[in-house]
Structures are given as structure tokens and as C-alpha cells.
Motif scaffolding. Sequence first.
Motif, PDB file in Angstrom:
ATOM      1  N   ASP A 251       0.854  -0.660  -0.438  1.00  0.00           N
ATOM      2  CA  ASP A 251       0.327  -0.044   0.171  1.00  0.00           C
ATOM      3  C   ASP A 251       0.862   1.274  -0.616  1.00  0.00           C
ATOM      4  O   ASP A 251       0.755   2.101   0.058  1.00  0.00           O
ATOM      5  N   ILE A 252       1.780   0.759   0.544  1.00  0.00           N
ATOM      6  CA  ILE A 252       2.955   2.137  -0.015  1.00  0.00           C
ATOM      7  C   ILE A 252       2.548   2.698  -1.273  1.00  0.00           C
ATOM      8  O   ILE A 252       2.997   4.931  -1.251  1.00  0.00           O
ATOM      9  N   VAL A 253       2.552   2.157  -2.337  1.00  0.00           N
ATOM     10  CA  VAL A 253       2.311   2.993  -3.262  1.00  0.00           C
ATOM     11  C   VAL A 253       1.432   4.061  -3.431  1.00  0.00           C
ATOM     12  O   VAL A 253       0.950   4.949  -3.863  1.00  0.00           O
ATOM     13  N   MET A 254       0.224   4.397  -2.278  1.00  0.00           N
ATOM     14  CA  MET A 254      -0.718   4.905  -2.507  1.00  0.00           C
ATOM     15  C   MET A 254      -0.041   6.266  -1.547  1.00  0.00           C
ATOM     16  O   MET A 254      -0.943   7.770  -1.728  1.00  0.00           O
ATOM     17  N   LEU A 255       0.759   5.887  -0.736  1.00  0.00           N
ATOM     18  CA  LEU A 255       1.385   7.329  -0.423  1.00  0.00           C
ATOM     19  C   LEU A 255       1.838   8.507  -1.173  1.00  0.00           C
ATOM     20  O   LEU A 255       2.166   8.122  -2.510  1.00  0.00           O
ATOM     21  N   VAL A 335      -0.097  11.742   5.655  1.00  0.00           N
ATOM     22  CA  VAL A 335      -0.969  11.136   5.628  1.00  0.00           C
ATOM     23  C   VAL A 335      -1.180  10.308   4.826  1.00  0.00           C
ATOM     24  O   VAL A 335      -1.274  10.234   3.446  1.00  0.00           O
ATOM     25  N   VAL A 336      -2.015   9.093   5.448  1.00  0.00           N
ATOM     26  CA  VAL A 336      -2.185   7.735   4.679  1.00  0.00           C
ATOM     27  C   VAL A 336      -3.891   7.948   4.525  1.00  0.00           C
ATOM     28  O   VAL A 336      -5.449   8.163   5.200  1.00  0.00           O
ATOM     29  N   ALA A 337      -3.755   8.426   3.102  1.00  0.00           N
ATOM     30  CA  ALA A 337      -5.147   8.330   2.276  1.00  0.00           C
ATOM     31  C   ALA A 337      -6.329   7.479   2.685  1.00  0.00           C
ATOM     32  O   ALA A 337      -6.463   6.003   2.433  1.00  0.00           O
ATOM     33  N   ARG A 338      -7.902   8.163   3.336  1.00  0.00           N
ATOM     34  CA  ARG A 338      -7.911   6.709   3.165  1.00  0.00           C
ATOM     35  C   ARG A 338     -10.518   6.906   3.189  1.00  0.00           C
ATOM     36  O   ARG A 338     -10.442   8.199   2.392  1.00  0.00           O
ATOM     37  N   ALA A 339     -10.249   6.153   2.437  1.00  0.00           N
ATOM     38  CA  ALA A 339     -12.265   6.208   1.509  1.00  0.00           C
ATOM     39  C   ALA A 339     -12.568   7.250   2.598  1.00  0.00           C
ATOM     40  O   ALA A 339     -12.958   7.597   3.524  1.00  0.00           O
TER      41      ALA A 339
END
Length: 346
Positions: A251-255, A335-339
Motif C-alpha cells: 500500500d506504500i504506492v498510495m502515499l 497522511v495515509v488517504a482513506r475512503a
Amino acid sequence: MAETESSSKKKKDIKNMTGRQKAAVFLVSIGSDISSEIFKYLREDEIETLTFEIARMETIEPDQKDAILSEFQELMMANQFISIGGIDYARELLEKSLGSQKAIDIINRLTSSLQVRPFDFIRRTDPAHLLNFIQQELPQTIALILAYLEPNKASVILQNLPSEVQSEVARRIAIMDRTSPEVLREVERVLEKKLSTLSSEDYTAAGGVGSIVEILNLVDRSSEKQIVEALEEEDPELAEEIKKRMFVFEDIVMLDDRSIQKVLREVDQQELSKALKSVDTEVQEKIYKNMSKRAAQMLKEDMEFMGPVRLKDVEESQQKIVSIIRHLEDTGEIVVARAGEDELVV
């Protein structure tokens, strides 16, 4: 008269055909290009069986082919209706388009092999309405219902429950294993005011750590944090297991790039080399992109000279980096984006 008898015989032949024989006719009818794509999703024994049926096939009468393709279309249409709104919804639509008896026949054919999930009747219910309906129930009852709901609906309900109930519901979902049909029927009866037919008497599996992780990943950050903190006090081991699985290394690709750069400053080079051993190119490139050319080249060389690494060691290194990411998130540095949350830039 002879033509009528011939037509009747062909219909009878279709009715008496096995599912495998019909599947073989269907595959021949749609052509080799599409059939070969379907074969990619079948098991070896299924491919062998269908190949045998196709090989022993002689001729396919035009009306026989049309009848089987028509049957396939009807079954797919019914399956789609069930996916959208459940058995009753599918039956209603099929009755309008095909008539009552035809609809019953199609549904019976599907449900003979299809296991309908409990609480199927609330699939189309608005989460806000369902919240009002169940929030007065016991935590174990709410947990059972949420475990069978789609995660996006379950997350809306969980984050809007009273704070003193949230963690208990989350805990019960996480430790849930199997539920007897009798309990499911009773909860469904109370929820729907009538018994819902279960297609199988087998015990059905739902809940578990994976289920609550999927739900928590979709709730807002404040609700997630509050629930996890409460779980840490009630059941530290369970809370730790949940936290480990809430953000996986890939999930690091979402940062965003700045966040990844902050993470890399905290990560040991040796741990990073091991962590990248089993991931796909997308993850590796995302890391290389946020390093200097020299540092990226050194990292690639470390991975190359490292040789084979046990999967257990790779996962341990990945988990250490995930822990760093969660720490930086908790301290507000990234910040880790969340739905359901607005994207923020740090």
C-alpha cells in the motif's frame, strides 16, 4: 406432424442434457477465441471434462444451439439480478419479463447450486436506514450483521455507532469464526420479521480479523483510531494483529512522494532491500523514484548481491516498515488517504 415430433424430440434432448454437455455446446457455439479465454479460469479437471465432451460431440442442430444459448442468457440475467438485489428481486424481474413459471424454473436451477448469503434481503437497504434499525441491538447481533454486509456499508454503520459500542462490535467481528444456521435464522427473523430461507444447512464462515480490517480501512481516521485504542485496552494482542494487517507494505504506492521520502529517512537500508525482494515492479519503482539515482543504484545492487531470502524474513522487514509508516501517521508527519476523507498535503 413429423416436423412437430422432431421439434419435440430436440427440446426433450436439450432438457435431458447434462450441464457439462450444455457447457460443451455453449463453448463450441461461441468460438475458439472466446472459449480459450474461459478455459484460463477453469481447473484442469474441468478443462479435461469439457474437452472430452467437445471431442465426443457430433453435430449441433441450430435450434439446439439457440436453446442452450438462450438458457445461458437467462441464467446470467438471473444471476445478475440476484447480485444486484437478491433472490426476491431477481424473481420479481424475471416474472415480469419471462412469466411466473419460467422465473421459478430459472431461480430453482440457480439456487440449487448457489449459496445465498445470510441477510441477502438487506443488500439494497440504505446504511443510514439500517443503522437506525439495528443500533439498539446487542453488540454481538450488530457484529453478526456487519460481518455479512459489504465492507463499504458496514464501515458507514460502524463509524456512526455510539463510541462505547464501536470497539465492542469491532472486537466481536474480529474474533468471530462460524455461526450456526439456527442463530442466523433467528437474527434474520428479528431483522426482517420473517424467516429467510438459507440455501444450505452448513455452518457459514464470516467475520474474523480480515473482515474487521477491511471495514476499518474504510471508516474515517478518527473512528478507526478510537476503535483501535479501545481495543488495545481490552485485547492488546488482537489490537496488534489488526494494526499489522490494516496497512500492508504494497500500500506504500498510495502515499504521496513527500510522505515516502519521510518514510525512507527512517528505514534501515538493509531492511528496505529485503522488503523489496518479493514485491512487484510498481512498488519498487515508486521507491526508486523517491531516492537519489546513486541511492537507488546502491539499493538495487544490495538486492542483487543479497541472493535468496526467506519469505519470513522479507515479511518481517516489510512489517517493520509498515510500523514506521503507522507511527509517522499517528504523529501527523504523513497522511495515509482513506475512503471518505479529503486528500491532504503535508
